[in-house]
Scaffold this motif. Structure first.
Motif, PDB file in Angstrom:
ATOM      1  N   VAL A 120       0.900  -1.130   0.044  1.00 41.93           N
ATOM      2  CA  VAL A 120      -0.017  -0.120   0.006  1.00 41.93           C
ATOM      3  C   VAL A 120       1.010   1.247   0.157  1.00 41.93           C
ATOM      4  CG1 VAL A 120      -1.996  -1.419   1.222  1.00 41.93           C
ATOM      5  CG2 VAL A 120      -0.116  -0.126   2.551  1.00 41.93           C
ATOM      6  N   ARG A 138      -3.390   3.990   3.136  1.00 47.94           N
ATOM      7  CA  ARG A 138      -4.476   3.364   3.573  1.00 47.94           C
ATOM      8  C   ARG A 138      -5.257   3.454   4.875  1.00 47.94           C
ATOM      9  NH1 ARG A 138      -5.948  -1.314   0.301  1.00 47.94           N
ATOM     10  NH2 ARG A 138      -4.792   0.152  -0.868  1.00 47.94           N
ATOM     11  N   LYS A 139      -6.347   3.585   4.984  1.00 44.26           N
ATOM     12  CA  LYS A 139      -7.042   3.674   6.404  1.00 44.26           C
ATOM     13  C   LYS A 139      -6.722   2.444   7.234  1.00 44.26           C
ATOM     14  CE  LYS A 139     -11.220   5.023   8.932  1.00 44.26           C
ATOM     15  NZ  LYS A 139     -12.594   5.342   8.914  1.00 44.26           N
TER      16      LYS A 139
END
Length: 116
Positions: free
Chosen positions: A94, A97-98
């Motif tokens: 990633v 990203r949350k």
């Protein structure tokens, strides 16, 4: 700064590993550091090999300033800071990203579980 060598020569250092865990936290889940909890008390927590990072991960696969965990109004977000080897979240690379409670973050040889 706390520091401990692992069996692979990796080392981790924390600016402040003590205190209450009122906020989110990272828990290292592998190596000799398994079980070590790191409270995420700041709005932006940096992770990397540089001693100035909030969480110092001494491993040749970790960039000087590898990643950051940022507290936003919607929760916590992990950001790759243009690292050489990237950041994995739940086994997938990633850039940003949350985070959700229970997510697994991999940086170099370190595996950490995020919880809030």
């Amino acid at each position: 700064m706390a520091s401990k060598k692992t069996h692979r020569g990796a080392d981790v250092g924390l600016a402040d590993a003590r205190g209450e865990h009122k906020n989110a936290r990272l828990t290292i889940v592998n190596s000799w550091f398994a079980g070590l909890e790191i409270a995420l008390k700041k709005k932006k927590t940096t992770l990397g090999r540089n001693l100035r990072c909030d969480v110092c991960l001494d491993d040749s696969l970790v960039s000087d300033e590898h990643a950051a965990i940022v507290k936003t109004d919607e929760g916590y977000v992990i950001e790759d800071l243009n690292s050489r080897c990237g950041v994995s979240l739940n086994g997938k690379g990633v850039r940003q990203r949350k985070l959700r409670s229970g997510d697994t973050i991999e940086i170099g040889s370190f595996r950490m579980k995020f919880s809030c």
